[in-house]
Scaffold this motif. Structure first.
Motif, PDB file in Angstrom:
ATOM      1  N   UNK A   1      28.540  18.103  15.792  1.00 23.22           N
ATOM      2  CA  UNK A   1      28.189  16.645  16.064  1.00 23.22           C
ATOM      3  C   UNK A   1      27.548  16.414  17.374  1.00 23.22           C
ATOM      4  N   UNK A   2      26.730  15.305  17.637  1.00 22.68           N
ATOM      5  CA  UNK A   2      26.195  14.925  18.725  1.00 22.68           C
ATOM      6  C   UNK A   2      26.474  13.677  19.058  1.00 22.68           C
TER       7      UNK A   2
ATOM      8  N   UNK B   1      16.168  31.808  14.067  1.00 26.68           N
ATOM      9  CA  UNK B   1      15.901  30.285  14.038  1.00 26.68           C
ATOM     10  C   UNK B   1      16.676  29.529  12.563  1.00 26.68           C
ATOM     11  N   UNK B   2      17.201  30.434  11.992  1.00 25.64           N
ATOM     12  CA  UNK B   2      17.997  30.005  10.908  1.00 25.64           C
ATOM     13  C   UNK B   2      19.382  29.188  11.456  1.00 25.64           C
ATOM     14  N   UNK B   3      19.719  29.597  12.520  1.00 20.19           N
ATOM     15  CA  UNK B   3      20.751  28.672  13.230  1.00 20.19           C
ATOM     16  C   UNK B   3      20.712  27.382  13.144  1.00 20.19           C
ATOM     17  N   UNK B   4      19.363  26.871  13.314  1.00 18.56           N
ATOM     18  CA  UNK B   4      18.957  25.644  13.384  1.00 18.56           C
ATOM     19  C   UNK B   4      19.406  24.846  12.001  1.00 18.56           C
ATOM     20  N   UNK B   5      19.257  25.570  10.949  1.00 16.84           N
ATOM     21  CA  UNK B   5      19.602  24.891   9.667  1.00 16.84           C
ATOM     22  C   UNK B   5      21.036  24.846   9.764  1.00 16.84           C
ATOM     23  N   UNK B   6      21.747  25.767  10.032  1.00 14.51           N
ATOM     24  CA  UNK B   6      23.369  25.471   9.977  1.00 14.51           C
ATOM     25  C   UNK B   6      23.729  24.282  10.814  1.00 14.51           C
ATOM     26  N   UNK B   7      23.096  24.257  11.954  1.00 14.68           N
ATOM     27  CA  UNK B   7      23.508  23.088  13.011  1.00 14.68           C
ATOM     28  C   UNK B   7      23.170  21.834  12.439  1.00 14.68           C
ATOM     29  N   UNK B   8      21.840  21.591  12.076  1.00 15.95           N
ATOM     30  CA  UNK B   8      21.544  20.484  11.555  1.00 15.95           C
ATOM     31  C   UNK B   8      22.540  20.003  10.482  1.00 15.95           C
ATOM     32  N   UNK B   9      22.813  20.857   9.427  1.00 18.98           N
ATOM     33  CA  UNK B   9      23.808  20.386   8.335  1.00 18.98           C
ATOM     34  C   UNK B   9      25.077  20.059   8.775  1.00 18.98           C
TER      35      UNK B   9
ATOM     36  N   UNK C   1      27.903  12.735  10.570  1.00 17.93           N
ATOM     37  CA  UNK C   1      27.424  11.478  10.656  1.00 17.93           C
ATOM     38  C   UNK C   1      26.668  11.053  11.793  1.00 17.93           C
ATOM     39  N   UNK C   2      26.070  12.263  12.469  1.00 20.06           N
ATOM     40  CA  UNK C   2      25.480  11.668  13.997  1.00 20.06           C
ATOM     41  C   UNK C   2      23.944  12.283  13.934  1.00 20.06           C
ATOM     42  N   UNK C   3      23.474  12.427  12.588  1.00 19.42           N
ATOM     43  CA  UNK C   3      22.381  13.400  12.463  1.00 19.42           C
ATOM     44  C   UNK C   3      20.904  12.348  12.964  1.00 19.42           C
ATOM     45  N   UNK C   4      21.446  10.987  13.175  1.00 21.46           N
ATOM     46  CA  UNK C   4      20.143  10.266  13.692  1.00 21.46           C
ATOM     47  C   UNK C   4      19.871  10.559  14.935  1.00 21.46           C
ATOM     48  N   UNK C   5      21.005  11.192  15.682  1.00 30.12           N
ATOM     49  CA  UNK C   5      20.512  11.678  17.256  1.00 30.12           C
ATOM     50  C   UNK C   5      19.963  12.851  17.325  1.00 30.12           C
ATOM     51  N   UNK C   6      20.018  13.885  16.278  1.00 28.33           N
ATOM     52  CA  UNK C   6      19.072  15.050  16.635  1.00 28.33           C
ATOM     53  C   UNK C   6      17.980  15.162  15.955  1.00 28.33           C
TER      54      UNK C   6
END
Length: 453
Positions: A347-348, A365-373, A379-384
């Motif tokens: 979360x962020x 770069x696939x790490x970004x996929x896991x992190x975004x999910x 519920x903090x996706x709007x910050x990322x």
């Protein structure tokens, strides 16, 4: 429009801070051609050192830098070039070494020491108007923790090539690949892949596995099995000095994956495993119970692997079934819990911009996929927001790309909205306008990270 990885290959404070000791020092650094700065340094309660550089015309913003895996030496900027530019623009820079008495995998102390550095800077230099945290590689994982916990102490976070999927996933998928390589090419080392006693033993193991891969590359069967292990490793298929291979050019894809392995990937990640085990108190990962056929089917490299197996006259399902049946490595539950506690983010709490190269041999770069999910699920996706640079190499950013990312994040902090500031076109335009060293922002959709348990 975002492009799939396969198609794109073709185209391209603080309440918990530590008290300062009485060893802070201040020295006037020689003025550069453009910027006069003052250098500061000191020691934190756990023995970590901190440094800072403040330009004569400080804009009031402190950039807190979290360095990556390696020597526990304080650093306050991603690169020398970025330090020069950022100081010239008026930013102050600071960063710590992390606890020098621990493992190079310094996740147990790094976040704490970084927050302590803010307090050290404030007490010694002055209170910043704003703090923006920046992290690279393992420091990107540290920075992701700061982004999760830093609200009220830090205003925004910029991550560069961050290990944002966390330590547990890293250890799992790397072990899957190391196990496959040893199974096919170096059976004598199967019992030695985990519970490494020291860094010298880890380096010797990496040398043996790399030599075995070099030999295997000489035959069609060896190349097919290298491609299989590379799929488990999430190994990119675009190597230094090469053009990105076409989507159906499977031989070239494997050749470039092999080039990464030959050039030292194993020599980095296996000694890295020793440091992680040292920090976690044992081996956190295992292969027992892993379905290696399913792992292949989940990989975006699966078409490449199956094509090379066909060319070699081999059955990939027979090999993956054998790997599944032979998987006997077990990890320590306590070590896994320790690593999970110290090295997992999801979360962020502040605006965060992640930037990653599309072909990163050490932190895929696939790490970004896991992190975004995970962030979305929190519920903090709007910050990322995430952005991508079409280039080979780990953390191989230009100064313009780093500074453009920072300026974009600042616009979000000022306006309260991301708007279109992190689109590839906007970032590219902003970076090029700096007239520094070029940029290659691109649309990109990372594939799922393989090997997540």
């Amino acid at each position: 429009m975002s492009r799939s990885p396969r198609r794109a290959l073709a185209a391209l404070c603080a309440a918990t801070v530590l008290a300062l000791t009485a060893t802070a020092t201040v020295a006037a650094a020689p003025a550069s051609a453009a910027t006069a700065t003052t250098h500061y340094s000191g020691t934190l309660q756990d023995g970590a050192t901190w440094i800072a550089d403040k330009p004569a015309q400080w804009n009031g913003i402190l950039l807190l830098f979290s360095h990556g895996f390696g020597p526990l030496t304080a650093a306050d900027a991603p690169t020398g070039g970025s330090a020069t530019e950022l100081l010239a623009e008026g930013y102050a820079l600071a960063g710590s070494s992390y606890d020098p008495n621990g493992s190079a995998w310094a996740l147990k102390s790094a976040e704490r020491d970084q927050f302590a550095t803010i307090s050290a800077f404030t007490a010694t230099v002055g209170r910043p108007v704003h703090v923006v945290s920046i992290g690279a590689s393992m420091g990107g994982l540290v920075n992701a923790q700061i982004a999760r916990d830093g609200a009220g102490r830090v205003d925004g976070a910029l991550n560069l090539c961050g290990l944002v999927a966390g330590g547990v996933n890293l250890e799992d998928y790397q072990l899957d690949a190391e196990y496959a390589l040893a199974w096919f090419f170096d059976r004598a080392d199967l019992p030695l892949l985990v519970n490494l006693p020291d860094s010298a033993t880890a380096s010797a193991l990496a040398t043996r596995l790399t030599t075995a891969v070099d030999t295997a590359q000489q035959t069609p069967a060896g190349r097919a099995r290298i491609a299989l292990a590379a799929a488990y490793l999430n190994q990119s298929a675009w190597a230094p000095g090469q053009n990105p291979p076409a989507p159906g050019d499977y031989a070239n894809q494997e050749a470039q994956q092999y080039a990464w392995l030959h050039q030292g990937v194993l020599g980095f990640i296996i000694p890295g495993r020793y440091a992680v085990e040292q920090s976690a108190g044992g081996n956190p990962s295992g292969t027992r119970g892993v379905d290696f056929t399913a792992l292949l089917n989940q990989s975006w490299h699966s078409e490449e692997v199956r094509a090379l197996y066909g060319a070699a006259g081999l059955d990939p399902n027979a090999d993956t079934a054998a790997l599944t049946a032979g998987a006997a490595i077990t990890g320590s539950g306590a070590a896994r819990a320790n690593l999970t506690a110290s090295s997992t983010v999801g979360s962020v709490g502040i605006p965060t911009l992640d930037i990653h190269t599309t072909s990163d041999q050490l932190v895929p770069v696939e790490q970004e996929n896991a992190y975004a999910a995970r962030v979305q699920a929190s519920g903090t996706g709007d910050l990322l927001r995430q952005a991508f640079v079409a280039r080979q190499g780990h953390c191989s950013f230009t100064t313009a790309e780093i500074v453009a990312g920072l300026h974009a994040l600042e616009q979000r902090l000022i306006t309260g909205s991301w708007g279109t500031v992190t689109t590839p076109a906007a970032l590219q335009s902003r970076a090029v306008a700096l007239n520094l060293d070029g940029a290659a922002f691109t649309a990109w959709t990372p594939a799922p990270l393989n090997g997540v348990r």
